[in-house]
Design a protein around this motif. Structure first.
Motif, PDB file in Angstrom:
ATOM      1  N   PHE A  39       0.797  -1.219   0.000  1.00 46.88           N
ATOM      2  CA  PHE A  39       0.000   0.000   0.000  1.00 46.88           C
ATOM      3  C   PHE A  39       0.832   1.274   0.000  1.00 46.88           C
ATOM      4  N   PHE A  40       2.149   1.170   0.252  1.00 39.78           N
ATOM      5  CA  PHE A  40       2.984   2.370   0.257  1.00 39.78           C
ATOM      6  C   PHE A  40       3.855   2.459  -0.992  1.00 39.78           C
ATOM      7  N   VAL A  41       3.609   1.584  -1.999  1.00 38.73           N
ATOM      8  CA  VAL A  41       4.365   1.629  -3.252  1.00 38.73           C
ATOM      9  C   VAL A  41       3.542   2.353  -4.307  1.00 38.73           C
ATOM     10  N   ASP A  42       4.150   3.350  -4.948  1.00 42.06           N
ATOM     11  CA  ASP A  42       3.474   4.083  -6.011  1.00 42.06           C
ATOM     12  C   ASP A  42       3.530   3.292  -7.321  1.00 42.06           C
ATOM     13  N   HIS A  43       4.738   2.906  -7.745  1.00 43.36           N
ATOM     14  CA  HIS A  43       4.878   2.066  -8.933  1.00 43.36           C
ATOM     15  C   HIS A  43       6.264   1.440  -8.930  1.00 43.36           C
ATOM     16  N   CYS A  44       6.465   0.424  -9.763  1.00 38.35           N
ATOM     17  CA  CYS A  44       7.768  -0.201  -9.881  1.00 38.35           C
ATOM     18  C   CYS A  44       8.000  -0.585 -11.336  1.00 38.35           C
ATOM     19  N   SER A  45       9.271  -0.702 -11.714  1.00 38.53           N
ATOM     20  CA  SER A  45       9.605  -1.039 -13.104  1.00 38.53           C
ATOM     21  C   SER A  45      10.932  -1.777 -13.129  1.00 38.53           C
ATOM     22  N   LEU A  46      11.109  -2.641 -14.143  1.00 40.60           N
ATOM     23  CA  LEU A  46      12.340  -3.389 -14.296  1.00 40.60           C
ATOM     24  C   LEU A  46      13.453  -2.462 -14.778  1.00 40.60           C
ATOM     25  N   VAL A  47      14.654  -2.699 -14.275  1.00 35.73           N
ATOM     26  CA  VAL A  47      15.836  -1.937 -14.687  1.00 35.73           C
ATOM     27  C   VAL A  47      16.612  -2.774 -15.702  1.00 35.73           C
ATOM     28  N   GLU A  48      16.692  -2.275 -16.933  1.00 33.22           N
ATOM     29  CA  GLU A  48      17.370  -3.016 -17.993  1.00 33.22           C
ATOM     30  C   GLU A  48      18.881  -2.869 -17.894  1.00 33.22           C
ATOM     31  N   ASP A  49      19.347  -1.690 -17.517  1.00 37.09           N
ATOM     32  CA  ASP A  49      20.786  -1.426 -17.470  1.00 37.09           C
ATOM     33  C   ASP A  49      21.191  -1.035 -16.050  1.00 37.09           C
ATOM     34  N   PRO A  50      21.781  -1.953 -15.287  1.00 37.32           N
ATOM     35  CA  PRO A  50      22.181  -1.636 -13.901  1.00 37.32           C
ATOM     36  C   PRO A  50      23.164  -0.482 -13.805  1.00 37.32           C
ATOM     37  N   ASP A  51      23.880  -0.171 -14.899  1.00 41.58           N
ATOM     38  CA  ASP A  51      24.848   0.931 -14.853  1.00 41.58           C
ATOM     39  C   ASP A  51      24.159   2.287 -14.726  1.00 41.58           C
ATOM     40  N   THR A  52      22.856   2.332 -14.974  1.00 38.60           N
ATOM     41  CA  THR A  52      22.123   3.595 -14.864  1.00 38.60           C
ATOM     42  C   THR A  52      21.664   3.886 -13.441  1.00 38.60           C
ATOM     43  N   ILE A  53      21.886   2.953 -12.519  1.00 43.25           N
ATOM     44  CA  ILE A  53      21.454   3.153 -11.134  1.00 43.25           C
ATOM     45  C   ILE A  53      22.335   4.206 -10.475  1.00 43.25           C
ATOM     46  N   PRO A  54      21.752   5.266  -9.897  1.00 46.90           N
ATOM     47  CA  PRO A  54      22.571   6.316  -9.253  1.00 46.90           C
ATOM     48  C   PRO A  54      23.354   5.754  -8.076  1.00 46.90           C
TER      49      PRO A  54
END
Length: 526
Positions: free
Chosen positions: A81-96
């Motif tokens: 109930f506290f999650v707005d949305h989620c999505s798969l990360v295709e390129d882990p190098d883009t993670i800050p």
């Protein structure tokens, strides 16, 4: 052999919140942990580090997992109930990247998921708890087999004695496992006070938080759920319940409001009552909406304000409303949903002393609280310490006796006697719950102490024959066979096993007073 599960990375964006992002992230991890073979997160320290909040708010929580049922993991995340949305990360190098202040850069590995250990291993507490739980399960399985074997040999007294001893060991282990997960409610007090200070400034109000008797100890998972919901309620109070300082002064109130949070144990529930002297609860507006939606099963005039307030916290009740009621109480829809998700409930009411109270009921598997061991007549019982304001030596001359009931009428009914009052050392006159000729199941024989108690927002007095000290007790519900006996009439809501092994009834003054009101034909207050 089962093939290795594919590893996935997902970005989870949390709903806008009040500085609880790290708590919400930790709850997401807890929820999906049983479904995963491997699980790690970035930032790694969301469970214990509040400095991750800004990162979580801006970038979200990144989760790497492998599972034989990845679809179920994703669905579980989305349904939180506290999650707005989620999505798969295709390129882990883009993670800050995330670096906590004060940690040297070379102390962190290049990967965002530097420690691919399970979330539950961060401080070792959950691992030890799981080990104890698994050990308990093995003991219980052995005990079931031993008991089955003993039932087939009823003449073997030695075996029966062994089974009895083993039962005691399993019970002690079960209690030890439950206690290993216990933490005091007080641990969240600094976070709640910081929250009040922060959001008071945001909404332009002046407010303080008073936590009354926060010494109750509860299961860690229950505390996490409580903190999330309590902060949501406090935010509502600050935004929509507390007036601006100049408006409060114009209304004859102090410029600075006080929010009071009180905990009460009620058998298998803990009740958190949040009270303030801001805007009152509009029960008539809720009543009109309930009538419009066809939710009432009896005439409107027979419903109490508390029952209307319980409707307000039904999930979906306000969401379907329109107009001022919806705009003022829209947050209650989410609060009700949060409560329902953890198996709880709640109600809102205006108290007799001019404040608004929001009561949140949380189911708890195990509770430890401090109680005074008290005796009146032949009855020994435990009285929760949070209900006791102070003790005084009992003085019979300080009693103002109520009038005796009139003679029975034609129908055999007898009007209730007027209550007795006790004047304390401070000169205040307080209603005496078990005065002479009161008919109370707690009536004292030779009272020695006068206990001044907090009940339903008011002070009451109880005369007792003896106080035998304090104990930390865990409360269980009463067996069903006792439901219609004298104990519930005395306000008993459960029992405890004392250090000497003896069972002892646990009495709530709130329950006792409700029983008295029902007997007198009044609506009992929540």
């Amino acid at each position: 052999m089962r093939p290795a599960s594919k590893e996935l990375t997902v970005q989870v964006m949390l709903k806008p919140n009040c500085g609880l992002e790290n708590t919400r992230a930790s709850l997401v991890m807890r929820r999906i942990l049983p479904l995963c073979d491997n699980l790690s997160c970035h930032p790694r320290t969301v469970k214990s580090d509040r400095s991750t909040i800004a990162f979580l708010r801006d970038h979200g929580l990144f989760i790497r997992f492998s599972s034989p049922t990845p679809e179920q993991v994703l669905l579980t995340i989305k349904r939180s109930f506290f999650v707005d949305h989620c999505s798969l990360v295709e390129d882990p190098d883009t993670i800050p990247s995330y670096e906590k202040a004060g940690i040297e850069a070379d102390a962190m590995e290049d990967s965002a998921f530097a420690l691919p250990s399970t979330f539950a291993d961060e401080n070792g507490l959950d691992r030890r708890g799981d080990e104890l739980t698994n050990l308990l399960a093995r003991f219980e399985e052995v005990h079931r087999k031993l008991r089955t074997h003993a039932e087939g040999q009823p003449q073997d007294r030695a075996l029966s004695s062994i089974v009895f001893s083993h039962t005691q060991v399993v019970d002690e282990l079960r209690t030890a496992v439950a206690r290993s997960r216990i933490e005091p409610f007080d641990r969240m007090a600094p976070s709640l006070r910081t929250f009040i200070a922060d959001y008071s400034g945001r909404f332009g109000v002046l407010a303080d938080l008073d936590i009354v008797d926060g010494h109750m100890a509860l299961d860690r998972s229950v505390l996490a759920s409580m903190e999330e919901i309590i902060k949501r309620v406090l935010r509502f109070c600050l935004r929509d319940g507390i007036e601006q300082p100049e408006h409060r002064v114009a209304a004859g109130k102090p410029a600075r409001a006080l929010l009071r949070l009180r905990l009460e144990s009620d058998g298998s529930e803990v009740v958190c009552r949040i009270e303030h002297d801001g805007k009152p609860f509009d029960s008539r507006g809720i009543a009109r909406q309930a009538v419009k939606r066809g939710l009432l099963t009896r005439p409107l005039e027979t419903y109490t304000e508390e029952e209307m307030g319980a409707l307000l916290l039904l999930p979906g009740f306000v969401a379907a409303a329109e107009g001022p009621v919806s705009s003022l109480f829209s947050q209650f829809n989410e609060i009700g949903s949060l409560l329902q998700h953890v198996g709880g409930r709640g109600e809102v009411r205006n108290t007799d002393h001019g404040t608004l109270e929001i009561a949140l009921h949380f189911p708890v598997p195990f509770t430890i609280m401090e109680a005074a061991l008290v005796r009146t007549g032949a009855m020994r019982f435990a009285l929760p310490a949070q209900q006791i304001g102070r003790f005084e030596a009992y003085r019979p001359e300080r009693i103002e006796r109520g009038e005796k009931a009139a003679q029975e009428g034609p129908s055999g009914s007898r009007p209730p006697a007027r209550p007795s009052f006790y004047t304390g050392e401070d000169g205040k006159r307080t209603e005496l719950l078990n005065g002479p000729d009161s008919g109370s199941p707690l009536e004292a024989e030779n009272p020695v102490f006068a206990l001044f108690l907090e009940a339903l927002g008011e002070q009451r007095c109880l005369a007792v024959d003896a106080v035998n000290g304090y104990e930390n007790i865990s409360v269980s519900q009463l067996p069903p066979l006792l439901d219609h006996g004298p104990l519930p009439k005395a306000g008993c809501f459960g029992y405890a096993l004392l250090k000497d092994g003896a069972p002892c009834a646990v009495v709530s003054i709130r329950h006792l007073l409700n029983a008295i009101l029902k007997k007198e034909g009044s609506h009992a207050r929540a």
